[in-house]
Design a protein around this motif. Structure first.
Motif, PDB file in Angstrom:
ATOM      1  N   VAL A 149      -9.054   7.553  -9.484  1.00 49.98           N
ATOM      2  CA  VAL A 149      -7.867   8.845  -8.463  1.00 49.98           C
ATOM      3  C   VAL A 149      -7.188   9.274  -8.234  1.00 49.98           C
ATOM      4  O   VAL A 149      -6.425  10.074  -7.539  1.00 49.98           O
ATOM      5  CB  VAL A 149      -7.459   7.611  -7.304  1.00 49.98           C
ATOM      6  N   GLY A 150      -7.477  10.589  -9.298  1.00 54.28           N
ATOM      7  CA  GLY A 150      -6.610  11.633  -9.848  1.00 54.28           C
ATOM      8  C   GLY A 150      -4.919  11.595  -9.779  1.00 54.28           C
ATOM      9  O   GLY A 150      -4.319  10.733  -9.911  1.00 54.28           O
ATOM     10  N   TYR A 151      -3.818  11.922  -8.522  1.00 51.92           N
ATOM     11  CA  TYR A 151      -2.992  11.686  -8.390  1.00 51.92           C
ATOM     12  C   TYR A 151      -3.195  10.800  -6.995  1.00 51.92           C
ATOM     13  O   TYR A 151      -2.093  10.528  -7.109  1.00 51.92           O
ATOM     14  CB  TYR A 151      -2.433  13.172  -7.023  1.00 51.92           C
ATOM     15  N   LEU A 154      -0.386   5.598  -5.859  1.00 51.52           N
ATOM     16  CA  LEU A 154       0.550   5.229  -5.639  1.00 51.52           C
ATOM     17  C   LEU A 154      -0.127   4.628  -4.347  1.00 51.52           C
ATOM     18  O   LEU A 154      -0.514   3.091  -3.929  1.00 51.52           O
ATOM     19  CB  LEU A 154       1.828   5.563  -5.543  1.00 51.52           C
ATOM     20  N   PRO A 155      -0.828   5.855  -2.978  1.00 48.41           N
ATOM     21  CA  PRO A 155      -1.746   5.388  -1.993  1.00 48.41           C
ATOM     22  C   PRO A 155      -2.642   4.128  -2.752  1.00 48.41           C
ATOM     23  O   PRO A 155      -2.538   2.934  -1.563  1.00 48.41           O
ATOM     24  CB  PRO A 155      -2.380   6.659  -1.869  1.00 48.41           C
ATOM     25  N   ALA A 156      -3.200   4.754  -3.138  1.00 55.99           N
ATOM     26  CA  ALA A 156      -4.293   3.334  -3.581  1.00 55.99           C
ATOM     27  C   ALA A 156      -4.060   1.958  -3.730  1.00 55.99           C
ATOM     28  O   ALA A 156      -5.058   1.128  -2.912  1.00 55.99           O
ATOM     29  CB  ALA A 156      -5.752   4.374  -4.880  1.00 55.99           C
ATOM     30  N   VAL A 158      -0.851   0.442  -3.060  1.00 57.22           N
ATOM     31  CA  VAL A 158      -0.449   0.124  -1.705  1.00 57.22           C
ATOM     32  C   VAL A 158      -1.082   0.230  -0.323  1.00 57.22           C
ATOM     33  O   VAL A 158      -1.360  -0.656   0.145  1.00 57.22           O
ATOM     34  CB  VAL A 158       0.879   1.465  -1.053  1.00 57.22           C
ATOM     35  N   GLY A 159      -2.339   1.112  -0.502  1.00 54.08           N
ATOM     36  CA  GLY A 159      -3.060   1.526   0.877  1.00 54.08           C
ATOM     37  C   GLY A 159      -3.947  -0.065   0.467  1.00 54.08           C
ATOM     38  O   GLY A 159      -4.828  -0.633   1.229  1.00 54.08           O
ATOM     39  N   SER A 161      -6.581  -0.254  -1.781  1.00 52.78           N
ATOM     40  CA  SER A 161      -8.094   0.205  -2.163  1.00 52.78           C
ATOM     41  C   SER A 161      -9.019  -0.081  -3.548  1.00 52.78           C
ATOM     42  O   SER A 161      -9.378  -0.177  -4.619  1.00 52.78           O
ATOM     43  CB  SER A 161      -8.447   1.417  -1.621  1.00 52.78           C
ATOM     44  N   ALA A 162      -6.954  -0.833  -4.083  1.00 55.13           N
ATOM     45  CA  ALA A 162      -7.458  -1.145  -5.697  1.00 55.13           C
ATOM     46  C   ALA A 162      -6.351  -2.047  -6.168  1.00 55.13           C
ATOM     47  O   ALA A 162      -5.445  -2.090  -5.328  1.00 55.13           O
ATOM     48  CB  ALA A 162      -6.843   0.207  -6.356  1.00 55.13           C
TER      49      ALA A 162
END
Ligand SMILES: Nc1ncnc2c1ncn2[C@@H]1O[C@H](COP(=O)(O)OP(=O)(O)OP(=O)(O)O)[C@@H](O)[C@H]1O
Ligand SMILES: Nc1ncnc2c1ncn2[C@@H]1O[C@H](COP(=O)(O)OP(=O)(O)OP(=O)(O)O)[C@@H](O)[C@H]1O
Ligand SMILES: [Mg+2]
Ligand SMILES: [Mg+2]
Lengths: 309, 250, 278, 250, 278
Positions: A149-151, A154-156, A158-159, A161-162
């Protein structure tokens, strides 16, 4: 930089390229800058911030910058590629890269990762960490779904999706998540079976060291003083960081700083035995092919004898 | 006035909806967009206000990169289009390279840019110019080719030299095309500047976005993006206005 | 200016235009067309054409629509290359040289929409390197006599069909080339304006003769303005008959065209046209 | 054949020069380009050959993203242009949003894309389509506006409905413009796909470039970039060919 | 088809086109123009025009170039709105309704470059919803008589000026509307082709009468084809004189136009034109 009779100091320009954007890992550097330790040493240090962590080591090898912050694995890969770079000091002499998941995910241990999605930064040697980590829990990479997911680590996570992420730093992403009340479970990779290594090292160009090592010495001495000062007065350090980088989030930075200061290497010493073990591991995992003579990759010769006051 | 009403209303409506959905948790429940992924308009607005000086500073840096880079790209694009027009050989020879140049990720040439231009405004200009250059060159070249052959005959029988044909007929004919290209380019320019800053920068909206993204400062990331969007719209509008002033015969 | 100061007004106006290098190079070039043929793909537009126009002579061309008149003018002016035969203009066979000697007025006006009427009319002068100011003055003097006064600054879109055609005509004249290839210059002019323009052209040619090839649908016009008139057959265009005009460009036009001999010749031309139109 | 010769020669010449400069160390000494920054053509070539299967796999993934994304963008762009044409209100209302959409860095909306489309081909298509959509929409809209008012009068007096005017006159008129836009879009598409993959991917040339870059595998990075460039040129050529076949009246 | 099978060939051809809803709605609409005036910015193109055209009547319009003839046709057809006065077509003042009743043939052909000649000619039918196949058949039957046989599939760029004009004329006719507003339909046709087309139009109108407003530069043409002819003054266009034609659309054209009364009327018209041209 010897003082001229009228007392004004002649300073020599010196460029440092950070590994990534300014963060508490660079506390010592900004402290030394703030307190004028570099200036005292006769260096006029300019700090460059790239956004591609792989760039600095290339730039140092290309003679574009005097010193660059990189990672031990990166240095070894550079050697493999025949880049003329030498690690002259450690900024952080242990792994920060961590495997992170959230408590609420109900993951108890690595074994529970089976069938889960793990976000990575798409860096091969970190994928190798994962392989080693999984192997210790009797899992193979095919038992989990990894996605680069490159950069977007965190979003991945927290969101949602991971389920877990590998590549974040315990003292940055880890703290960040905690601060946001996500109570994360943060485990540095050396606690999970990956041989320990120096996460952040300062690299210089080999040939340059041959010609004039003086500036490097002076810098490392200044840095050691800066680090010491930082550890002594965290608040002043936070102030220095925020002053130099107005776009840092004060609350977050302070928290990260608290977590970081204990991890900073006071003198910058690098343990050859530890490096040898890591080199061996890299070879086992096919990340490097030829053996690398330790003397080529690192030298503690430019570090200050004892931390100057 | 009336020309501004519709977009303003639509925008207001969208933002309103978004805000309602956000505050009523609809975004999270229906679209799965939690507020640290997509902050609510209110958050963005307050972030815009709180960080106004910070944003202003960085916006100023990026705006300079955009405008100067665009101007370089414009000059290069127009010049190149004229060259292509004057030499069919050159056209066939360099067109593919021109296309290829657009397909190379900046990441790949970033170190080169640094080596050549250092960490100053140089690499950003290069990136912006590279991106803007292409649509302008393509559109203008197409415009120059679109002259009615009968008109060319008329000019030839009036002893027009190649250069006169170019300036008196082909250039005016291509103007509307060139403006299309320029408007496309200027809309892409902000993004280009952002990538340019990722080559290495210590200020600018791109720098800020990456920094804040690393800190999960989502509200400020969106605030910065909003500023970028506003810049794009402003420059686009400026060009459209210039076009109406210059292309009066349509 | 070659002309002395005693010549009539029209002449002067026309003359300035005449002071072009090309013209100086070939004072009134002769045009000779030998075995000329041209085809577009399979379609034979013209075939085996032989025509001679002496220097400073005026040849009228009439023929059924689609018989290749416009094509012929483009071939003469060096804008197209014939698929058979050759064209000689002022001794030159080379298309580029022909192009330099001929001013071609296309059937459609082809005015440039972004230029004001004056600037459209002044195109030839501007191409010849005349600055905008003088070029405009040059042509503006003629706007009055062409009934275009007040429209100098109008864009083509703001002109009527006939006005556009007059601007295009003016644009061709001021090019000041030795050979004028005019494709229906007055087609969209009403009877009166048309007579005026014919009279003007007659006067101008008298003062400063040129070689002219005039394509027109109006047999009377052809016979009044030309020395000789060639009647072409339907596609592929061939010469059906060549007649010489009884009173080329006579001072009193109305008298001339109502003169019995003129009427007789006109009848013959019409009759030839009929024959040619199968 | 002859049409291919010039570009081929130029390319060969450039590569030759580059190779010579590289092997003679000129690049390093004069331009400061060490081979770990910019590998020599020979290195790139051998890397291309050695990694042919790897590159092919990933290229295939990216090619799909490019083509499908482009098609989505094309459909959206044309459709949007038609809408804009039919409603001046809609035009004024949405044009600014359209421009703004181009100024938002993908990084900012990446999480949203992931939440909505997951890590599959979805986000890549979205990114490529978003980038391609804009030039096509702008160019086509400009084309639709460029109809001669006299022609419109002619159609109106022949009882043409708004739709008939659009399809019989405005659409054909705008075709060359639309193709300009499409050619511009297709040249940007590869880059867009690469960024799309940086949102999250486990294959594709973008993914490969990111990995090899971290791995300091510069030769393979450039090899991948070369493949991207080739894809761009091929698609561009394809479009240019289609244009010549379709726009026969110019 | 309203027409019975006994009518002449032209009629049939024309008639099919006639079977249009608009036409059915208003069988031969009358046109009345009251105090009509139009200005472009400051420029007054026409002023205080009053003209009446009875249903199925033919009005000829002649006037100096730039006097507002084309403008007038656009005003009548509802393509522009007058700045003063009003126009009534088949009882309708509303521009949209006028547009539905009038077929306007512009001075420039405005053929669509991407359509073959047939498809350009068939535009009106296609707009009316006729499928391409039948529409093409429809117009192709007329290509022969219009001297365009063999050019059905040619693009406008491959046609001569006169051929383009004939295609545009055809395109207007087959629209089958009750009112035809023709702006110099035959301006770029040679004498013979022109006479043919005039004869054809005369025959067609005889079989299937329409209301026609015919702008032309050829006074003879106006007098032969029209019931009444209005002579307009120079800009701003006013009616100088209105004459009624001696033998509208007479079977034997040549005889008709050489008849002394006809010649006399023509002289009067010319004289009026002179007066109007200041
Ligand atoms: N560019 C072209 N391509 C193909 N055919 C053409 C082209 N130009 C002209 N033609 C054909 O050549 C023939 C002669 O055309 P041309 O324009 O010379 O006729 P013309 O005598 O000028 O007719 P008109 O009096 O109607 O202007 C016509 O049949 C036309 O269809
Ligand atoms: N779109 C326009 N904008 C401004 N002025 C115009 C426009 N169209 C026509 N005019 C002016 O209106 C006047 C009448 O034009 P119009 O075309 O009606 O004349 P006309 O009788 O058709 O002339 P012609 O016989 O030469 O075609 C002219 O002086 C022209 O300059
Ligand atoms: Mg012709
Ligand atoms: Mg007119």
């Amino acid at each position: 930089g010897e003082k001229s009779e009228d007392g004004s100091t002649e300073t020599e320009p010196f460029s440092l390229t950070l590994d990534f954007y300014p963060n508490p890992d660079h506390a010592g550097i900004y402290m030394a800058q703030k307190l004028g330790y570099f200036a005292d040493a006769g260096l006029d240090v300019s700090i460059q911030t790239p956004s591609d962590p792989a760039a600095p080591i290339k730039l140092v090898a290309a003679g574009q910058t005097d010193l660059a912050i990189s990672y031990e694995p990166e240095v070894l890969l550079a050697q493999e590629q025949g880049l003329d770079v030498v690690a002259v000091g450690a900024l952080v002499d242990r792994p920060l890269t961590s495997l992170i998941w959230l408590k609420k995910s109900g993951i108890g241990g690595v074994a529970d990762l089976r069938g889960k999605t793990i976000a990575t930064a798409g860096i091969p040697y970190q994928d190798a960490y994962l392989k080693t980590i999984l192997a210790r829990a009797k899992l193979t990479p095919s038992d989990v779904k990894t996605v680069n997911v490159g950069y977007g680590l965190l979003p991945a996570l927290v969101g949602g999706s991971a389920d877990a992420m590998l590549g974040g730093f315990s003292n940055v992403e880890g703290v960040d998540l905690r601060l946001r009340g996500k109570d994360p479970v943060v485990t540095p990779v050396d606690k999970l079976g990956v041989p320990s290594y120096d996460e952040l090292v300062l690299v210089a160009k080999g040939s340059r060291l041959g010609e004039d090592p003086e500036a490097i010495r002076l810098f490392l001495a200044g840095l050691a003083r800066g680090t010491a000062a930082a550890i002594k007065s965290p608040d002043a350090t936070a102030a220095a960081l925020l002053e130099a980088n107005s776009d840092l989030d004060p609350k977050l930075t302070r928290a990260e700083l608290v977590a970081t200061l204990p991890l900073l290497s006071k003198r910058g010493f690098m343990d050859e035995a530890k490096w040898k073990r890591f080199i061996a591991w890299m070879r086992e995992n096919g990340l490097i092919s030829a053996p690398i003579p330790i003397s080529q990759v690192l030298s503690n010769a430019y570090l200050p004898g004892e931390i100057p006051e | 006035m009336r020309r501004w009403l519709p977009p303003a209303l639509v925008l207001a409506a969208l933002i309103g909806l978004w805000q309602v959905a956000a505050s009523s948790g609809l975004l999270a429940s229906v679209l799965g967009l939690e507020d640290f992924l997509v902050p609510s308009p209110a958050e963005i607005a307050s972030s815009l206000w709180e960080n106004r000086s910070l944003l202003a500073e960085n916006a100023w840096v990026t705006l300079q990169e955009i405008v100067l880079g665009f101007l370089c790209g414009l000059a290069a694009g127009l010049g190149f289009a004229l060259l292509l027009r004057l030499s069919g050989l050159l056209r066939r020879a360099t067109y593919p390279l021109m296309v290829a140049s657009q397909a190379v990720p900046i990441l790949v040439i970033a170190p080169v840019l640094v080596v050549w231009f250092g960490y100053g405004i140089g690499p950003k200009l290069a990136v912006v110019a590279l991106v803007c250059f292409f649509p302008i060159a393509v559109a203008t070249a197409d415009g120059l080719r679109s002259v009615d052959p009968e008109t060319t005959k008329m000019m030839r029988t009036l002893d027009a030299s190649r250069r006169q044909l170019l300036w008196r007929v082909e250039a005016p004919t291509s103007l509307p095309f060139a403006f299309s290209g320029a408007r496309i380019a200027v809309a892409f320019a902000p993004i280009a500047a952002v990538f340019g800053e990722w080559v290495g920068a210590d200020s600018g909206l791109g720098h800020l976005i990456l920094q804040d993204n690393a800190q999960l400062e989502t509200a400020r990331v969106f605030a910065a993006a909003t500023v970028l969007a506003v810049i794009a719209i402003a420059l686009y509008g400026l060009l459209a206005f210039a076009e109406r002033r210059i292309v009066t015969w349509r | 200016m070659r002309q002395d100061t005693k010549m009539p007004a029209e002449a002067k106006e026309f003359a300035t235009a005449g002071a072009s290098p090309a013209n100086a190079a070939a004072p009134g070039a002769a045009v000779s067309i030998r075995g000329l043929g041209h085809s577009y793909d399979e379609l034979a537009a013209i075939e085996g054409l032989d025509l001679e126009v002496p220097a400073r002579g005026v040849l009228g061309l009439v023929g059924p629509s689609g018989c290749g008149k416009s094509t012929l003018l483009e071939l003469v002016s060096g804008l197209q290359e014939p698929s058979a035969g050759e064209v000689e203009v002022g001794g030159a066979l080379d298309p580029a040289e022909r192009l330099a000697r001929c001013a071609f007025m296309p059937q459609r006006d082809m005015l440039l929409p972004w230029l004001a009427a004056v600037d459209n009319a002044a195109l030839a002068l501007r191409n010849r390197g005349v600055r905008r100011g003088p070029a405009r003055k040059e042509v503006e003097r003629l706007f009055e006599r062409f009934g275009l006064a007040g429209f100098e600054r109008s864009r083509p879109a703001e002109l009527s069909g006939g006005m556009r055609q007059r601007v295009a005509f003016l644009r061709t004249l001021v090019s000041g080339k030795p050979v004028l290839a005019l494709d229906e210059p007055f087609a969209s002019l009403d009877a009166i304006t048309r007579a005026e323009m014919q009279g003007w052209l007659a006067g101008a040619l008298a003062a400063d003769p040129r070689t002219v090839i005039l394509v027109t649908h109006d047999v009377e016009e052809a016979l009044y303005l030309s020395d000789r008139v060639a009647v072409l057959s339907a596609r592929p265009g061939r010469v059906v008959e060549e007649l010489s005009a009884p009173a080329p460009r006579a001072a009193d036009r109305d008298a001339a065209v109502t003169d019995p001999t003129f009427v007789a010749v006109r009848e013959r031309a019409m009759e030839a046209l009929h024959r040619g139109s199968r």
